[in-house]
Design a protein around this motif. Sequence first.
Motif, mmCIF file in Angstrom:
data_model
loop_
_atom_site.group_PDB
_atom_site.id
_atom_site.type_symbol
_atom_site.label_atom_id
_atom_site.label_comp_id
_atom_site.label_asym_id
_atom_site.label_seq_id
_atom_site.Cartn_x
_atom_site.Cartn_y
_atom_site.Cartn_z
ATOM 1 N N PHE A 116 30.468 5.229 10.253
ATOM 2 C CA PHE A 116 29.762 3.969 10.473
ATOM 3 C C PHE A 116 29.526 3.257 9.151
ATOM 4 O O PHE A 116 29.744 2.037 9.031
ATOM 5 N N ARG A 117 29.080 3.989 8.135
ATOM 6 C CA ARG A 117 28.823 3.383 6.829
ATOM 7 C C ARG A 117 30.102 2.845 6.195
ATOM 8 O O ARG A 117 30.078 1.829 5.484
ATOM 9 N N ALA A 118 31.215 3.514 6.450
ATOM 10 C CA ALA A 118 32.485 3.040 5.894
ATOM 11 C C ALA A 118 32.883 1.708 6.513
ATOM 12 O O ALA A 118 33.458 0.839 5.841
ATOM 13 N N ARG A 119 32.570 1.535 7.786
ATOM 14 C CA ARG A 119 32.940 0.299 8.478
ATOM 15 C C ARG A 119 31.935 -0.808 8.243
ATOM 16 O O ARG A 119 32.290 -1.975 8.161
ATOM 17 N N ALA A 156 14.858 -0.190 27.813
ATOM 18 C CA ALA A 156 16.268 -0.229 28.216
ATOM 19 C C ALA A 156 16.962 1.073 27.834
ATOM 20 O O ALA A 156 16.856 1.525 26.697
ATOM 21 N N TRP A 157 17.671 1.677 28.772
ATOM 22 C CA TRP A 157 18.352 2.951 28.568
ATOM 23 C C TRP A 157 19.850 2.777 28.765
ATOM 24 O O TRP A 157 20.289 2.118 29.710
ATOM 25 N N THR A 158 20.643 3.381 27.886
ATOM 26 C CA THR A 158 22.091 3.419 28.028
ATOM 27 C C THR A 158 22.529 4.875 27.921
ATOM 28 O O THR A 158 22.227 5.554 26.937
ATOM 29 N N ARG A 159 23.221 5.366 28.923
ATOM 30 C CA ARG A 159 23.637 6.772 28.946
ATOM 31 C C ARG A 159 24.714 7.032 27.895
ATOM 32 O O ARG A 159 25.687 6.283 27.786
ATOM 33 N N LEU A 160 24.531 8.101 27.110
ATOM 34 C CA LEU A 160 25.533 8.501 26.122
ATOM 35 C C LEU A 160 26.442 9.584 26.695
ATOM 36 O O LEU A 160 27.611 9.344 26.965
ATOM 37 N N PHE A 161 25.910 10.786 26.907
ATOM 38 C CA PHE A 161 26.702 11.867 27.486
ATOM 39 C C PHE A 161 25.783 12.986 27.937
ATOM 40 O O PHE A 161 24.625 13.066 27.520
ATOM 41 N N ARG A 295 27.307 -0.433 19.783
ATOM 42 C CA ARG A 295 28.696 -0.320 20.233
ATOM 43 C C ARG A 295 29.376 0.884 19.579
ATOM 44 O O ARG A 295 30.129 1.612 20.230
ATOM 45 N N TRP A 296 29.103 1.086 18.289
ATOM 46 C CA TRP A 296 29.712 2.222 17.590
ATOM 47 C C TRP A 296 29.237 3.540 18.185
ATOM 48 O O TRP A 296 30.037 4.460 18.419
ATOM 49 N N LEU A 297 27.946 3.656 18.446
ATOM 50 C CA LEU A 297 27.399 4.896 18.991
ATOM 51 C C LEU A 297 27.990 5.194 20.367
ATOM 52 O O LEU A 297 28.341 6.338 20.681
ATOM 53 N N LEU A 298 28.143 4.173 21.197
ATOM 54 C CA LEU A 298 28.733 4.367 22.522
ATOM 55 C C LEU A 298 30.191 4.790 22.418
ATOM 56 O O LEU A 298 30.665 5.617 23.210
#
Length: 320
Positions: A116-119, A156-161, A295-298
């Motif tokens: 993430f830091r590289a991007r 607000a919740w977004t499912r990861l895994f 978006r990156w985390l998802l």
Amino acid sequence: MPLRLPPLPALRFFEAAGRHQSFKLAAAELNVTPSAISHGIVGLEQSLGVELFVREPRGISLTTAGADYLSYVSEAFSLIAIGTQRLPNHRANRPIALSCAPTLASRWLLPRLAAFRARWPDANVTVDTSHRQVGFPVDGFDFAIRLSRAPVAGTAWTRLFGERLVPVCSPAYVDNLRDAHGNIDLRHATFIHVNSASEDWQAWFDGVAIDGTATDGIDLNDGLRVDTIQLAFEAASMGLGVALGRRPLVDCDLASGALVEASPHTIASSTAYWLVSAQNTESAANRPELSDFKRWLLSEAEPFTNPSDTADAESHGANH
């Protein structure tokens, strides 16, 4: 004539204690002593002329008046936090603040943050692994990752895994569990339990239903007990017994050979990791790095999502 307000420090003590339902947890969050919290709230009650908490030997609980007052105080602090965040130049160099459990942070999140830091080299990230509830936006966090069966109303919740549960142990230990035919017999194992885990060995045995009886010949009350998943994995790698591996958290140990699977049976956990944030998040125009981070985390979580999962990707609930 200006409105007379109660002392703001006492209100902060009250808000934290009411949210946690604990003077001790409020003190830890605000970096003061429980005695300071207690005295501050007593002073507030005397100033208001109303009892806010019921004190009992086993803990505290809000009175009806206290619960009603807490809703107003919490909203007031939220408005102050939002107003502060909207000040010009307030956001300059402000990091993305994330609350996350320590084992998930060290074993899954941190190894990926370099990408993430590289991007996005100008976006800084702060990771907090303290065991406490997070209030959005009062506590200054942008996101939290929580393990839960389902969302609850409020944020607000977004499912990861989700996790997959599988027994793991050291290569030497698994050899000691083999019978005369080379098969692994868990009845001879020392089970490593995690006291804080929402799902432990009983869930796995119920899921695989070995020989038609989940715990046939096995006493799940025996074994070694620890308080963190990380410690359970370390104990297993030292040959102290069999731990319940949680994929993907245990994947690095399996890949390195420090741990091996002690059974071919894996089951899906009934809980999942969720990315939590305030419902009324700031627009991408104000802080585009938040949208980039989400978006990156998802995208990082996508390879670990079981295709058979039917949970909605987006839901709304409360911080858990």
